[in-house]
Design a protein around this motif. Structure first.
Motif, PDB file in Angstrom:
ATOM      1  N   ILE A   1       0.841  -1.204   0.000  1.00  0.00           N
ATOM      2  CA  ILE A   1       0.000   0.000   0.000  1.00  0.00           C
ATOM      3  C   ILE A   1       0.871   1.247   0.000  1.00  0.00           C
ATOM      4  O   ILE A   1       0.595   2.222  -0.720  1.00  0.00           O
ATOM      5  N   ALA A   2       1.924   1.236   0.808  1.00  0.00           N
ATOM      6  CA  ALA A   2       2.814   2.395   0.882  1.00  0.00           C
ATOM      7  C   ALA A   2       3.413   2.717  -0.476  1.00  0.00           C
ATOM      8  O   ALA A   2       3.504   3.883  -0.876  1.00  0.00           O
ATOM      9  N   VAL A   3       3.816   1.688  -1.204  1.00  0.00           N
ATOM     10  CA  VAL A   3       4.453   1.897  -2.507  1.00  0.00           C
ATOM     11  C   VAL A   3       3.438   2.219  -3.589  1.00  0.00           C
ATOM     12  O   VAL A   3       3.579   3.195  -4.341  1.00  0.00           O
ATOM     13  N   GLU A   4       2.382   1.415  -3.681  1.00  0.00           N
ATOM     14  CA  GLU A   4       1.458   1.531  -4.806  1.00  0.00           C
ATOM     15  C   GLU A   4       0.454   2.665  -4.656  1.00  0.00           C
ATOM     16  O   GLU A   4       0.000   3.224  -5.659  1.00  0.00           O
ATOM     17  N   GLU A   5       0.102   3.012  -3.420  1.00  0.00           N
ATOM     18  CA  GLU A   5      -0.938   4.022  -3.225  1.00  0.00           C
ATOM     19  C   GLU A   5      -0.430   5.330  -2.626  1.00  0.00           C
ATOM     20  O   GLU A   5      -1.101   6.356  -2.750  1.00  0.00           O
ATOM     21  N   LEU A   6       0.755   5.287  -1.990  1.00  0.00           N
ATOM     22  CA  LEU A   6       1.261   6.498  -1.332  1.00  0.00           C
ATOM     23  C   LEU A   6       2.660   6.873  -1.790  1.00  0.00           C
ATOM     24  O   LEU A   6       3.366   7.616  -1.120  1.00  0.00           O
ATOM     25  N   GLY A   7       3.069   6.360  -2.931  1.00  0.00           N
ATOM     26  CA  GLY A   7       4.324   6.774  -3.534  1.00  0.00           C
ATOM     27  C   GLY A   7       5.583   6.299  -2.851  1.00  0.00           C
ATOM     28  O   GLY A   7       6.672   6.800  -3.132  1.00  0.00           O
ATOM     29  N   GLY A   8       5.462   5.349  -1.926  1.00  0.00           N
ATOM     30  CA  GLY A   8       6.636   4.794  -1.267  1.00  0.00           C
ATOM     31  C   GLY A   8       7.145   5.584  -0.082  1.00  0.00           C
ATOM     32  O   GLY A   8       8.050   5.140   0.616  1.00  0.00           O
TER      33      GLY A   8
ATOM     34  N   ARG B   1      -5.929   4.953   6.930  1.00  0.00           N
ATOM     35  CA  ARG B   1      -6.921   3.889   7.086  1.00  0.00           C
ATOM     36  C   ARG B   1      -6.889   2.893   5.935  1.00  0.00           C
ATOM     37  O   ARG B   1      -7.576   1.865   5.980  1.00  0.00           O
ATOM     38  N   LYS B   2      -6.080   3.142   4.935  1.00  0.00           N
ATOM     39  CA  LYS B   2      -5.868   2.152   3.879  1.00  0.00           C
ATOM     40  C   LYS B   2      -5.124   0.926   4.406  1.00  0.00           C
ATOM     41  O   LYS B   2      -5.231  -0.167   3.859  1.00  0.00           O
ATOM     42  N   PHE B   3      -4.336   1.115   5.475  1.00  0.00           N
ATOM     43  CA  PHE B   3      -3.478   0.047   5.974  1.00  0.00           C
ATOM     44  C   PHE B   3      -4.258  -0.936   6.839  1.00  0.00           C
ATOM     45  O   PHE B   3      -5.185  -0.542   7.554  1.00  0.00           O
ATOM     46  N   PRO B   4      -3.893  -2.214   6.796  1.00  0.00           N
ATOM     47  CA  PRO B   4      -4.553  -3.186   7.681  1.00  0.00           C
ATOM     48  C   PRO B   4      -4.328  -2.821   9.139  1.00  0.00           C
ATOM     49  O   PRO B   4      -3.271  -2.315   9.521  1.00  0.00           O
TER      50      PRO B   4
END
Length: 232
Positions: free
Chosen positions: A99-106, A124-127
């Motif tokens: 999620i960090a890489v694909e949705e928040l640019g890493g 809140r995207k994170f598990p």
């Protein structure tokens, strides 16, 4: 031994008493928002000591950046502090990295700072990160002044009579946030201190079952302790 609360804000007075009792609170071993997300997931429902042990082992052997987690060899995360990571934690950590890489640019910190208004939604995207978890990450990373009380803190506040005990966690959480806004300085250091001290008190003395009211420094001003003494 008990101490009465002073005539100031009951919540601020309680926090001051707790600091005299428990000492300066020790927070998590990081203020980086992505590492705080990992810290929430690395040993869910484990003791604070086990969670810190698992996180430090992860940092030492695998790394705690999204890139390090994604390039870790199969089985590497599962072997972290064998016996500590349970309940699918390894997959949760990989999902956090994805999620960090694909949705928040890493770079989670940079993403939160670029869009402060959307920071809670992004976290809140994170598990494992709901609204309270997002608030906690924003508080402990030094971004938003909010109490972010978790279950231990809510129990302490309800027993003190600062908020009402309710079946709805969401209503108790909202009430605690409002109480903090009225009774504590709206500054990150003060709210972080309150968050950690209330959490520690709930973990040690004001436990869910068999609370140690006789040893509690807040017992004299505590609604729960008063009711317990009246029933005895």
């Amino acid at each position: 031994m008990t101490r009465a609360l002073s005539s100031g804000s009951p919540l601020a007075d309680a926090v001051a008493v707790l600091e005299r009792t428990h000492g300066a609170p020790e927070g998590p071993p990081t203020t980086d928002p992505f590492e705080l997300v990992l810290y929430e997931n690395v040993a869910y429902l484990a003791s604070p000591e086990k969670r810190r042990e698992a996180f430090e082992e992860l940092r030492r052997t695998v790394g705690t950046t999204p890139a390090a987690l994604l390039r870790a060899r199969p089985g590497a995360i599962e072997r972290v502090a064998a016996g500590i990571l349970k309940g699918g934690a390894a997959e949760k950590l990989r999902e956090c990295a994805r999620i960090a890489v694909e949705e928040l640019g890493g770079d989670v910190a940079a993403a939160l700072d670029r869009d402060p208004a959307g920071a809670r939604r992004a976290l809140r995207k994170f598990p494992g990160i709901g609204e309270p978890g997002a608030d906690k990450v924003l508080l402990l990373s030094g971004r938003v002044p909010t109490l972010a009380p978790e279950s231990n803190a809510l129990r302490v506040l309800a027993r003190l009579g600062v908020i009402r005990e309710e079946k709805s966690y969401a209503r108790m959480y909202a009430a605690a946030t409002e109480a903090a806004a009225r009774g504590l300085p709206p500054k990150i250091p003060a709210l972080r201190r309150a968050h950690l001290l209330l959490q520690r008190h709930g973990q040690t003395l004001c436990r869910r079952t068999a609370p140690l009211c006789d040893a509690c420094p807040l017992a004299r001003g505590c609604a729960y302790a008063k009711a317990s003494r009246a029933r005895a």
